[in-house]
Design a protein around this motif. Structure first.
Motif, mmCIF file in Angstrom:
data_model
loop_
_atom_site.group_PDB
_atom_site.id
_atom_site.type_symbol
_atom_site.label_atom_id
_atom_site.label_comp_id
_atom_site.label_asym_id
_atom_site.label_seq_id
_atom_site.Cartn_x
_atom_site.Cartn_y
_atom_site.Cartn_z
ATOM 1 N N CYS A 45 4.560 13.005 -6.358
ATOM 2 C CA CYS A 45 4.457 13.017 -4.907
ATOM 3 C C CYS A 45 3.454 14.038 -4.412
ATOM 4 O O CYS A 45 3.065 14.954 -5.129
ATOM 5 C CB CYS A 45 5.827 13.282 -4.275
ATOM 6 S SG CYS A 45 6.456 14.934 -4.617
ATOM 7 N N ALA A 64 1.779 13.882 6.929
ATOM 8 C CA ALA A 64 2.205 12.970 5.877
ATOM 9 C C ALA A 64 1.879 11.530 6.252
ATOM 10 O O ALA A 64 1.404 10.755 5.411
ATOM 11 C CB ALA A 64 3.700 13.128 5.617
ATOM 12 N N GLY A 65 2.098 11.197 7.526
ATOM 13 C CA GLY A 65 1.797 9.847 7.991
ATOM 14 C C GLY A 65 0.322 9.530 7.818
ATOM 15 O O GLY A 65 -0.050 8.453 7.339
ATOM 16 N N TYR A 68 -0.385 9.114 4.182
ATOM 17 C CA TYR A 68 0.256 7.887 3.707
ATOM 18 C C TYR A 68 -0.599 6.651 4.026
ATOM 19 O O TYR A 68 -0.830 5.798 3.174
ATOM 20 C CB TYR A 68 1.641 7.750 4.332
ATOM 21 C CG TYR A 68 2.354 6.465 3.991
ATOM 22 C CD1 TYR A 68 2.795 6.211 2.690
ATOM 23 C CD2 TYR A 68 2.597 5.489 4.960
ATOM 24 C CE1 TYR A 68 3.445 5.034 2.367
ATOM 25 C CE2 TYR A 68 3.254 4.301 4.647
ATOM 26 C CZ TYR A 68 3.669 4.084 3.351
ATOM 27 O OH TYR A 68 4.318 2.910 3.023
ATOM 28 N N ASN A 69 -1.094 6.621 5.266
ATOM 29 C CA ASN A 69 -1.904 5.484 5.667
ATOM 30 C C ASN A 69 -3.142 5.346 4.793
ATOM 31 O O ASN A 69 -3.516 4.238 4.390
ATOM 32 C CB ASN A 69 -2.312 5.611 7.139
ATOM 33 C CG ASN A 69 -1.103 5.408 8.051
ATOM 34 O OD1 ASN A 69 -0.138 4.732 7.671
ATOM 35 N ND2 ASN A 69 -1.145 6.014 9.227
ATOM 36 N N CYS A 71 -3.497 6.462 1.741
ATOM 37 C CA CYS A 71 -3.076 6.069 0.399
ATOM 38 C C CYS A 71 -2.821 4.566 0.325
ATOM 39 O O CYS A 71 -3.206 3.897 -0.633
ATOM 40 C CB CYS A 71 -1.816 6.815 -0.022
ATOM 41 S SG CYS A 71 -2.090 8.566 -0.341
ATOM 42 N N ILE A 72 -2.142 4.070 1.341
ATOM 43 C CA ILE A 72 -1.831 2.645 1.362
ATOM 44 C C ILE A 72 -3.111 1.819 1.431
ATOM 45 O O ILE A 72 -3.272 0.826 0.720
ATOM 46 C CB ILE A 72 -0.919 2.305 2.572
ATOM 47 C CG1 ILE A 72 0.493 2.857 2.332
ATOM 48 C CG2 ILE A 72 -0.877 0.811 2.830
ATOM 49 C CD1 ILE A 72 1.250 2.163 1.207
ATOM 50 N N ILE A 85 4.014 2.912 -3.133
ATOM 51 C CA ILE A 85 3.987 4.226 -2.494
ATOM 52 C C ILE A 85 4.973 4.193 -1.331
ATOM 53 O O ILE A 85 5.053 3.205 -0.608
ATOM 54 C CB ILE A 85 2.582 4.544 -1.920
ATOM 55 C CG1 ILE A 85 1.506 4.355 -2.991
ATOM 56 C CG2 ILE A 85 2.539 5.964 -1.385
ATOM 57 C CD1 ILE A 85 0.103 4.578 -2.469
ATOM 58 N N GLU A 86 5.706 5.272 -1.191
ATOM 59 C CA GLU A 86 6.643 5.338 -0.067
ATOM 60 C C GLU A 86 6.454 6.652 0.681
ATOM 61 O O GLU A 86 6.063 7.659 0.096
ATOM 62 C CB GLU A 86 8.092 5.276 -0.572
ATOM 63 C CG GLU A 86 8.565 3.889 -0.901
ATOM 64 C CD GLU A 86 9.999 3.883 -1.426
ATOM 65 O OE1 GLU A 86 10.600 4.976 -1.518
ATOM 66 O OE2 GLU A 86 10.497 2.786 -1.731
ATOM 67 N N ILE A 87 6.763 6.630 1.958
ATOM 68 C CA ILE A 87 6.759 7.885 2.713
ATOM 69 C C ILE A 87 8.192 8.230 3.068
ATOM 70 O O ILE A 87 8.995 7.366 3.415
ATOM 71 C CB ILE A 87 5.877 7.799 3.968
ATOM 72 C CG1 ILE A 87 5.900 9.139 4.703
ATOM 73 C CG2 ILE A 87 6.332 6.672 4.887
ATOM 74 C CD1 ILE A 87 4.808 9.274 5.746
ATOM 75 N N ILE A 92 4.878 11.964 0.320
ATOM 76 C CA ILE A 92 4.363 10.655 -0.068
ATOM 77 C C ILE A 92 4.735 10.469 -1.527
ATOM 78 O O ILE A 92 4.279 11.219 -2.389
ATOM 79 C CB ILE A 92 2.818 10.588 0.017
ATOM 80 C CG1 ILE A 92 2.281 11.390 1.187
ATOM 81 C CG2 ILE A 92 2.339 9.160 -0.001
ATOM 82 C CD1 ILE A 92 2.575 10.800 2.517
ATOM 83 N N ASN A 93 5.568 9.515 -1.809
ATOM 84 C CA ASN A 93 6.074 9.332 -3.164
ATOM 85 C C ASN A 93 5.410 8.169 -3.873
ATOM 86 O O ASN A 93 5.238 7.089 -3.308
ATOM 87 C CB ASN A 93 7.587 9.100 -3.128
ATOM 88 C CG ASN A 93 8.328 10.321 -2.612
ATOM 89 O OD1 ASN A 93 7.993 11.446 -2.970
ATOM 90 N ND2 ASN A 93 9.310 10.100 -1.754
#
Length: 701
Positions: A45, A64-65, A68-69, A71-72, A85-87, A92-93
RNA sequence: GCGUUCAUAGCUCAGAUGGAUAGAGCAACAGCCUUCUAAGCUGUGGGUCGCAGGUUCGAAUCCUGCUGGACGCACCA
């Protein structure tokens, strides 16, 4: 190797570089990658807290958001080995593709074998480890076990990582207690010399106890002991060399010795002190007690006998040393140390004694008594300098109890002073050279006391009795288990026979059990000598495993509350639990009757499918195995074997869960083949750790 | 008195260097051996992380004070 972490590193470096226009180095990126505390959160993470310097500002959740975006959006770059991937809050996991992860890990273990988990340093060091160091005038009790076992384990761990390790046993073979021992020998007329030959250590211990008791009521004991010791010391220091000469000589000797063989040169002090061929007997008592030479010989004999005894004990628990050194050897030069330090102004005389004031330590460091005789601090200075000349170590570890912390901080402080003031040392380039190299290379690996350790009635516990107690308990348990399995088997057979006679199907079971029965040691008869031997050896190994693990399972610095019930329980977090796990795997592997030798060739085809019911459990095992390198690394970093103990317990626990829940016998070939590789991996890692912890490995329990 | 160090479940201990819901093992209780070794596995209960403050987005973890224990502090090693 670690394709997951590497991929993630590149991934985050690129994101930060391309999206935030900030350059990040790989090592920096590595620090950003964390491991979630729970597998359900993911496998790797990023935490928003750590991303603030890399363009992700604001509230952790917002940052983080943002991350995350990104990364996605760029998930495609890593989608071949990552699942999703999860937030979650500020995290961010990342979830790995488990089937790939498992086969990567298993493949690596199978390929590397016993090398797996090695944490090779950039530059291998020469590490001297000073451990065990019992006092010769006293019996080897359990108190010495901790130092012995921690030191041996650390030595093995360093060696495992590719460092050159020198294991040193620094014997307490000097000091007034020898005066006492000699006094005892000379005073008591009723010494049984034939018993002395049979069990010298026991007799010496008897003398030791007796003289200490008499000392309480008889003031002349101490005086006589002092005088006798003085005679001894004087005899030893007659015709002595200068320290300079000595340092030059040992360096040459040692290095020449090393060149000629791979192993370190055998310069055990034994040779230098080899005793004369004068027998201990009533007739010779006058010689031993009445002359300086005689007392010196007596001391040599005591020393030699004790070392032999120690070696025997060490061997029985798998401990060995490269060198036996002794204080007596260094005592010879402690006067030189005193003179050098005084002459150069690093030491001063206070109340008649020579002291050094070490910065940051209020207590003055005493290097010589007011009567001129040496103290162990000065002897330790001599020893460290000699060792630098001999071994040229990069690091020297003293495995000694934490009650000596002050002594070592003084010792280390003095080498700091010696380095700073090297110019003030007048003569002798050898001493100046070696002494000023030492600062910063010494480490005191301290450990806590063992509290409440005593025999059930007495006080001092001999190591051998301790192990024997554990062995007996193990044997009891082993015999119980053998009986239970026999009983179960005969019950099975009776049952099957009954069914058969009643015409019910059961023939297969019967024949199978009859086969099994032939494997069991003749149940009704007395066990043969060979079987007894087997039981003895097994229970001995279990006992040793229990005892050693007990000293290595907790962090060194914590004082251990000793408890017989804990040591003699072989369940849960114990050495026998680990041994048992290994022997279970061994047994299972042999039953699977597959050819382990072609595993390497088959390595490419290990496949673990998400659809298998054991998939998640295998993943947990693989993940644990994967952590070995990190564990070894921090064991070295912290000089802490218990990191590996905990690691092994966790791995064993994962495996035993697996074992309980999933059966392998009778499954199809392809399914079994991959799992054999997994079993071999678990066994490889457990065996490695048991070796590093000095715990015997058992094929069968 | 000064110094070092420790205090987490009834007991013995972990807790990755300040991060997500504090974890194991014993012991207690309830289960699992016709099937790869039951020295094993599953489940239940059990916590104000010694106390009080502080540092900050966030503390069992860092700082201060207090309480309690261990060890050390001039001729033992």
């Amino acid at each position: 190797m670690d394709i997951f972490k590497e991929t993630l590193k590149t991934f985050i470096v690129n994101i930060i570089k391309e999206e935030k226009k900030i350059d990040v180095s790989k090592p920096q990126a590595e620090k950003l990658i964390k491991n979630p505390p729970d597998d359900s959160f993911g496998d790797y993470c990023f935490a928003a807290y750590y991303m603030q310097n890399y363009g992700f500002q604001g509230k952790p959740e917002t940052a983080a958001g943002d991350l995350y975006n990104l990364c996605i959006r760029r998930f495609g770059e890593i989608a071949d080995i990552f699942d999703k991937i999860e937030i979650k809050g500020a995290y961010i996991n990342f979830f790995v593709k488990r089937e790939i992860f498992i086969s990567e890990v298993v493949k690596e273990v199978v390929d590397s074998g016993s090398d797996y988990g090695r944490d090779i340093p950039e530059k291998p060091l020469t590490v001297a480890v000073d451990f065990s160091s019992p006092n010769i005038a006293k019996p080897f009790g359990v108190g010495h076990l901790r130092s012995t076992v921690i030191g041996m384990s650390l030595s093995k761990i360093y060696a495992f990582c590719g460092h050159k390790v020198i294991k040193i046993n620094y014997l307490g073979d000097f000091g007034t207690q020898f005066g006492k021992l000699i006094t005892a020998f000379c005073r008591y007329g009723d010494i049984n010399f034939s018993e002395f030959e049979k069990d010298p250590v026991k007799v010496l211990y008897g003398l030791y106890v007796r003289i200490h008791k008499d000392e309480q009521t008889d003031a002349t004991v101490e005086e006589e002991a002092k005088n006798r010791f003085k005679t001894l010391e004087d005899f030893m220091s007659a015709n002595k060399r200068s320290f300079e000469e000595y340092l030059g000589a040992i360096n040459v000797v040692h290095n020449a010795g090393v060149k000629n063989s791979d192993k370190a040169a055998p310069t055990e002090t034994d040779a230098a002190y080899a005793s004369e061929n004068i027998k201990l007997s009533v007739e010779n008592k006058n010689f031993f007690c009445g002359t300086a030479e005689g007392q010196y010989n007596l001391w040599k004999i005591f020393r030699k006998l004790s070392i032999e005894e120690f070696k025997r004990i060490y061997k029985s628990i798998g401990i060995e040393f490269d060198f036996y050194e002794g204080e007596a050897e260094s005592a010879e030069f402690s006067k030189d140390i005193k003179e050098i330090l005084l002459e150069s102004g690093m030491a001063e005389i206070s109340e008649g004694a020579a002291i050094v004031n070490v910065k940051g330590i209020k207590a003055p460091a005493l290097i010589a008594k007011s009567d001129g005789t040496s103290l162990y601090l000065s002897r330790d200075i001599v020893t460290a300098v000699s060792r630098m000349a001999k071994y040229n170590f990069d690091k020297m570890i003293y495995v000694v109890g934490s009650e000596q912390a002050l002594h070592f901080s003084q010792l280390f402080g003095i080498f700091g002073i010696l380095k700073e003031n090297a110019e003030k040392i007048k003569d002798g380039k050898n001493f100046k050279h070696y002494a000023s190299m030492i600062d910063g290379r010494l480490v005191h690996v301290k450990f806590g006391r063992i509290i409440g350790m005593s025999t059930r009635k007495g006080n001092l516990v001999f190591l051998e009795d301790y192990i024997e107690e554990a062995r007996l308990k193990a044997q009891e348990k082993l015999e119980e288990r053998l009986k239970v399995s026999e009983d179960n088997l005969s019950a099975e057979i009776n049952d099957a026979v009954k069914k058969l006679s009643e015409g019910i199907e059961g023939l297969e079971t019967v024949t199978e059990n009859v086969e099994k029965q032939s494997l069991i040691p003749e149940s009704k008869k007395e066990p043969s000598e060979k079987e007894k031997e087997q039981i003895y050896l097994t229970s001995l190994k279990v006992g040793i495993g229990a005892v050693i693990f007990n000293d290595l399972k907790t962090r060194r610095t914590t004082d251990v509350n000793f408890n017989w019930d804990n040591v003699l329980s072989f369940e849960g977090q114990t050495g026998p639990y680990l041994q048992y796990t290994v022997s279970r795997i061994t047994s299972l592997l042999s039953r699977l009757k597959e050819n382990e030798t072609d595993l390497k060739n088959a390595a490419q085809s290990f496949s673990f499918s998400k659809n298998d019911t054991d998939f998640d459990d295998i993943f947990l095992i693989a993940k644990q195995i994967y952590g070995l390198k990190t564990a070894v690394h921090s064991a070295v970093e912290q000089n802490e074997p218990s990191v590996l103990s905990s690691f092994a317990l966790d791995l064993a626990s994962y495996f035993n869960k697996y074992y309980q829940n999933h059966r392998l016998i009778g499954r199809e070939h392809d399914y079994v083949k991959s799992r054999i590789a997994m079993l071999v991996s678990v066994k490889t890692v457990l065996v490695s750790i048991l070796n590093l912890l000095c715990i015997p490995v058992l094929e069968k329990m």
